[in-house]
Design a protein around this motif. Structure first.
Motif, short mmCIF file in Angstrom:
data_model
loop_
_atom_site.label_atom_id
_atom_site.label_comp_id
_atom_site.label_asym_id
_atom_site.label_seq_id
_atom_site.Cartn_x
_atom_site.Cartn_y
_atom_site.Cartn_z
N UNK A 1 0.81 -1.22 0.00
CA UNK A 1 0.00 0.00 0.00
C UNK A 1 0.85 1.27 0.00
N UNK A 2 2.08 1.16 0.47
CA UNK A 2 2.98 2.31 0.50
C UNK A 2 3.77 2.48 -0.80
N UNK A 3 3.72 1.48 -1.68
CA UNK A 3 4.53 1.50 -2.90
C UNK A 3 3.75 2.09 -4.06
N UNK A 4 4.48 2.69 -4.99
CA UNK A 4 3.86 3.25 -6.18
C UNK A 4 3.50 2.17 -7.18
N UNK A 5 4.13 1.01 -7.06
CA UNK A 5 3.86 -0.13 -7.93
C UNK A 5 4.17 -1.40 -7.16
N UNK A 6 3.73 -2.52 -7.65
CA UNK A 6 3.92 -3.79 -6.94
C UNK A 6 5.41 -4.11 -6.81
N UNK A 7 5.88 -4.44 -5.60
CA UNK A 7 7.30 -4.80 -5.42
C UNK A 7 7.67 -6.04 -6.23
N UNK A 8 8.93 -6.10 -6.61
CA UNK A 8 9.44 -7.28 -7.32
C UNK A 8 10.40 -8.04 -6.41
N UNK A 9 10.43 -9.36 -6.59
CA UNK A 9 11.26 -10.22 -5.76
C UNK A 9 12.24 -11.00 -6.64
N UNK A 10 13.49 -11.06 -6.19
CA UNK A 10 14.50 -11.90 -6.84
C UNK A 10 15.07 -12.85 -5.80
N UNK A 11 14.97 -14.15 -6.08
CA UNK A 11 15.46 -15.17 -5.15
C UNK A 11 16.85 -15.62 -5.56
N UNK A 12 17.80 -15.56 -4.60
CA UNK A 12 19.20 -15.84 -4.91
C UNK A 12 19.76 -16.91 -3.97
#
Length: 235
Positions: free
Chosen positions: A79-90
């Motif tokens: 809700x605080x982000x301008x767009x959906x966060x992205x996730x990278x799994x390492x």
């Protein structure tokens, strides 16, 4: 295998997000499996926020994701982000803690046979050494090397490094020292005794990666007792 999750988002409400992360740390205490988290702001784009979260393994990360506290915080974060966060799994394939390596190399050099190495690849030219045994700090590479040579002339010794922890520009080592008293030490002639001493050393590193400052804490009283220097006082 250590696992790292990279979370990227865009927001102009970083202060609120930081408070949200504080809430998650409090609410998930005793439950979370994350071991380390770093939040960074892009210097060229202040709205670009990157969070790096470290876990012991992928499985532990999944357990962390399943926590109700994690789910609630994530919904609030979106809700605080301008767009959906992205996730990278390492999956971590290489993890070098350079400070830890320098600490272990120094202890190995101190106990090495033959001439003491120059140590200029490990110690800064203007290194400051703090030791409660000495009335004043030892300053400069040459002076520190002279102090190390004094110990080497008095004892044949080896270190067991029990623990090393690093954070930022500092590292701390807990060690055990095993030695044979072979030469004069603070006016005590060689006794041939086998002695043991425990201690801790805090190291500070400069931007060049060399050790710039050390703080030594060790059981000097116990050492003197083992050498027989306190026998008359104890009678």
């Amino acid at each position: 295998m250590t696992f790292v999750q990279l979370i990227e988002c865009r927001t102009s409400r970083l202060d609120e997000m930081n408070r949200l992360l504080d809430d998650w740390v409090t609410q998930s205490k005793g439950k979370r499996t994350a071991t380390h988290a770093v939040v960074g702001k892009d210097r060229s784009d202040a709205s670009h926020i990157v969070e790096v979260v470290e876990f012991p393994s992928y499985e532990e990360a999944m357990r962390n994701s399943d926590l109700p506290e994690t789910g609630r915080i994530f919904r609030d974060m979106v809700a605080l982000c301008d767009e959906t966060p992205t996730f990278t799994d390492l999956d971590v394939v290489r993890d070098e803690q350079l400070g830890l390596d320098a600490v272990r190399r120094l202890f190995a050099a101190l106990e090495s046979e033959g001439e003491l190495p120059p140590l200029n690849d490990l110690l800064d030219e203007d290194i400051h050494s703090h030791d409660p045994v000495n009335p004043q700090d030892t300053i400069g590479l040459d002076s520190v090397r002279a102090e190390y040579r004094m110990w080497r002339a008095a004892f044949d010794f080896a270190f067991t490094v029990d623990d090393v922890l690093a954070q930022g520009d500092q590292a701390c080592a807990r060690w055990t020292w095993h030695a044979t008293h072979k030469g004069d030490f603070l006016g005590i002639p060689a006794t041939g005794r086998q002695v043991t001493m425990t201690g801790m050393t805090l190291f500070r590193f400069g931007a060049h990666g060399k050790i710039t400052e050390t703080w030594w804490q060790h059981d000097q009283l116990g050492l003197m007792q083992q050498l027989g220097a306190l026998d008359e006082l104890e009678q």
